[in-house]
Design a protein around this motif. Structure first.
Motif, PDB file in Angstrom:
ATOM      1  N   TYR A 194       0.787  -1.211   0.000  1.00  0.00           N
ATOM      2  CA  TYR A 194       0.000   0.000   0.000  1.00  0.00           C
ATOM      3  C   TYR A 194       0.829   1.276   0.000  1.00  0.00           C
ATOM      4  CZ  TYR A 194      -3.220   3.579   1.357  1.00  0.00           C
ATOM      5  OH  TYR A 194      -3.935   4.730   1.411  1.00  0.00           O
TER       6      TYR A 194
ATOM      7  N   PHE B  60       2.695   1.928  -3.246  1.00  0.00           N
ATOM      8  CA  PHE B  60       1.695   2.134  -4.304  1.00  0.00           C
ATOM      9  C   PHE B  60       1.198   3.569  -4.277  1.00  0.00           C
ATOM     10  CE2 PHE B  60      -2.744   2.065  -5.775  1.00  0.00           C
ATOM     11  CZ  PHE B  60      -2.616   1.414  -6.977  1.00  0.00           C
ATOM     12  N   GLN B  61       0.929   4.064  -3.079  1.00  0.00           N
ATOM     13  CA  GLN B  61       0.369   5.404  -2.942  1.00  0.00           C
ATOM     14  C   GLN B  61       1.379   6.476  -3.339  1.00  0.00           C
ATOM     15  OE1 GLN B  61      -0.744   6.614   0.919  1.00  0.00           O
ATOM     16  NE2 GLN B  61      -2.799   7.215   0.322  1.00  0.00           N
TER      17      GLN B  61
ATOM     18  N   VAL C  15       4.309   7.114 -11.145  1.00  0.00           N
ATOM     19  CA  VAL C  15       3.889   6.403 -12.358  1.00  0.00           C
ATOM     20  C   VAL C  15       2.414   6.030 -12.231  1.00  0.00           C
ATOM     21  CG1 VAL C  15       4.249   4.385 -13.817  1.00  0.00           C
ATOM     22  CG2 VAL C  15       6.208   5.483 -12.733  1.00  0.00           C
TER      23      VAL C  15
ATOM     24  N   TYR D  36       0.135   9.130 -12.438  1.00  0.00           N
ATOM     25  CA  TYR D  36      -0.027   9.720 -13.774  1.00  0.00           C
ATOM     26  C   TYR D  36      -0.877   8.838 -14.684  1.00  0.00           C
ATOM     27  CZ  TYR D  36       3.486  13.233 -12.637  1.00  0.00           C
ATOM     28  OH  TYR D  36       4.164  14.269 -12.073  1.00  0.00           O
ATOM     29  N   VAL D  37      -0.650   7.534 -14.619  1.00  0.00           N
ATOM     30  CA  VAL D  37      -1.445   6.627 -15.451  1.00  0.00           C
ATOM     31  C   VAL D  37      -2.928   6.745 -15.077  1.00  0.00           C
ATOM     32  CG1 VAL D  37      -1.956   4.205 -15.946  1.00  0.00           C
ATOM     33  CG2 VAL D  37       0.414   4.981 -15.901  1.00  0.00           C
ATOM     34  N   LEU D  38      -3.202   6.759 -13.766  1.00  0.00           N
ATOM     35  CA  LEU D  38      -4.594   6.836 -13.323  1.00  0.00           C
ATOM     36  C   LEU D  38      -5.224   8.169 -13.702  1.00  0.00           C
ATOM     37  CD1 LEU D  38      -4.180   5.079  -9.904  1.00  0.00           C
ATOM     38  CD2 LEU D  38      -5.476   4.230 -11.852  1.00  0.00           C
ATOM     39  N   ARG D  39      -4.409   9.236 -13.670  1.00  0.00           N
ATOM     40  CA  ARG D  39      -4.936  10.545 -14.042  1.00  0.00           C
ATOM     41  C   ARG D  39      -5.350  10.563 -15.515  1.00  0.00           C
ATOM     42  NH1 ARG D  39      -1.268  15.643 -12.444  1.00  0.00           N
ATOM     43  NH2 ARG D  39      -2.293  17.027 -13.941  1.00  0.00           N
ATOM     44  N   GLY D  40      -4.520   9.973 -16.367  1.00  0.00           N
ATOM     45  CA  GLY D  40      -4.876   9.892 -17.780  1.00  0.00           C
ATOM     46  C   GLY D  40      -6.088   9.009 -18.000  1.00  0.00           C
ATOM     47  N   MET D  41      -6.136   7.909 -17.250  1.00  0.00           N
ATOM     48  CA  MET D  41      -7.248   6.976 -17.436  1.00  0.00           C
ATOM     49  C   MET D  41      -8.582   7.583 -17.054  1.00  0.00           C
ATOM     50  SD  MET D  41      -5.861   3.270 -16.296  1.00  0.00           S
ATOM     51  CE  MET D  41      -7.116   2.180 -16.876  1.00  0.00           C
ATOM     52  N   SER D  42      -8.601   8.466 -16.063  1.00  0.00           N
ATOM     53  CA  SER D  42      -9.899   9.006 -15.645  1.00  0.00           C
ATOM     54  C   SER D  42     -10.542   9.807 -16.773  1.00  0.00           C
ATOM     55  CB  SER D  42      -9.764   9.815 -14.358  1.00  0.00           C
ATOM     56  OG  SER D  42      -8.866  10.871 -14.545  1.00  0.00           O
TER      57      SER D  42
END
Lengths: 190, 190
Positions: free
Chosen positions: A103, A106-107, A111, A114-120
């Motif tokens: 955890y 991960f937090q 990387v 940024y990936v999650l920001r693009g995915m949203s």
């Protein structure tokens, strides 16, 4: 219903795949299921799918789980239900188990961030695409009743922040009243 | 008996979260933080954060996370089964009646009212995800959004993804993963 293991594997792998990519809450799985089961496999009709979503949404529990229970039951009875539940629950079970170990790192990972920001942004586009299609279909019914329910409930939830449970309850009751009205007026004519 | 306690606790969480997603949060908090002290409030907030970043419903994610911490993998499985059980019972009962009495005016009527409202609810969930994506989680509503915080990369990604989905009927999961990859490249190197 006698279905081969190939069918069950397809059912399991598609629910597993969908569940593994349901970022951003229960509603996201709905458009994905629609694409998979309605548009791609043609196992379920769109109208029926919306009914299933309505049931999934108005019963207790996670929408994604409820919707997959319904799809499994619709396609292959109780064995189908078992398969779709397993497919839906396993990805979060596995991912969260792994994350609970890592955890902290991960937090902190940029990387991941940024990936999650693009995915949203991509998730928002998927929802927009399906909403446009579903909304168009509702207008195409050319019923003042359904069109006004859609518009009013949209305004209620986005502008006036009305509780979702209340909206579901009222819309269900309005539908009931409308059905009763049609039933009675038909009787009078005959 | 810790397994029984986990099961019962998450059974209640599954039973009382109607409307999915965030509707489950206060119930999970009451059971896991306030009643059983399985987690601190800070850890609970972490769970919500993880749930937003990973696939899967919040209720399932937290049952895995809490179950893991209390009683390892077996605990995670027990808590997850507990969480899914009420949905299974209730949704299957309704599905049974839906397919048996689909032509009954009561069910038809109620669903006619629910169907358009589901489209609105999906649309409004889509709008809040879009808001989060375009302002990187810094705006709490569309009206109070500060234009200087607008994320241009996310805006372009959203429009491009939407056009690709509408015009070319692309696979939504490919689009989501693609926007994650492009987002990462842009945020990392621009």
């Amino acid at each position: 219903m006698n279905k081969g293991w190939k069918f069950y594997w397809k059912l399991f792998s598609s629910t597993f795949y969908l569940s593994a990519f349901t970022f951003g809450g229960g509603y996201v799985i709905v458009p994905l299921m629609q694409k998979k089961f309605v548009d791609e496999y043609k196992w379920i009709e769109e109208k029926e799918m919306l009914d299933l979503v309505a049931i999934a949404q108005s019963t207790p529990g996670a929408i994604a789980v409820n919707a997959s229970i319904l799809i499994g039951y619709r396609l292959a009875g109780l064995p189908g239900t078992f398969v779709t539940i397993l497919g839906t629950v396993l990805p979060p079970l596995i991912i969260l188990s792994v994350i609970s170990f890592f955890y902290v790192s991960f937090q902190k990972s940029t990387v991941v961030k940024y990936v999650l920001r693009g995915m949203s942004a991509g998730v928002a586009a998927v929802i927009a695409d399906v909403t446009v299609k579903m909304g168009k279909d509702i207008f195409r019914e050319k019923s003042i009743f359904t069109a006004s329910i859609m518009i009013v409930s949209f305004l209620a939830v986005t502008i006036f922040d009305v509780d979702v449970k209340l909206i579901i309850l009222v819309c269900g009751l309005l539908g009931l009243a409308n059905g009763l009205f049609h039933k009675l007026s038909k009787k009078e004519m005959s | 008996m810790v397994y029984l306690k986990l099961f019962w606790s998450f059974f209640q969480i599954g039973l009382f979260s109607i409307g999915g997603g965030y509707a489950a949060m206060p119930i999970i908090q009451a059971q896991v933080v306030d009643l059983n002290h399985w987690m601190s409030m800070k850890e609970f907030v972490d769970i919500i954060t993880i749930s937003q970043m990973t696939p899967g419903p919040i209720a399932i994610n937290s049952s895995t996370f809490v179950g893991m911490r209390i009683a390892g993998v077996a605990g995670a499985v027990v808590a997850t089964i507990g969480c899914v059980a009420p949905s299974c019972i209730i949704v299957l009962t309704i599905a049974y009646f839906y397919y048996k009495y689909q032509d009954l005016w009561v069910i038809k009527g109620a669903l006619k009212g629910l169907r358009p409202s589901v489209v609105s609810l999906i649309a409004s969930a889509g709008l809040s995800i879009l808001l989060m994506a375009l302002f990187n989680g810094k705006a709490s509503s569309w009206l109070s959004a500060n234009l200087s915080q607008f994320d241009v990369v996310a805006g372009i990604l959203f429009i491009a993804a939407f056009i690709i989905l509408r015009k070319f009927k692309a696979n939504p999961i490919t689009v989501m993963l693609g926007s994650g990859l492009i987002g990462f490249i842009c945020y990392q190197f621009l």
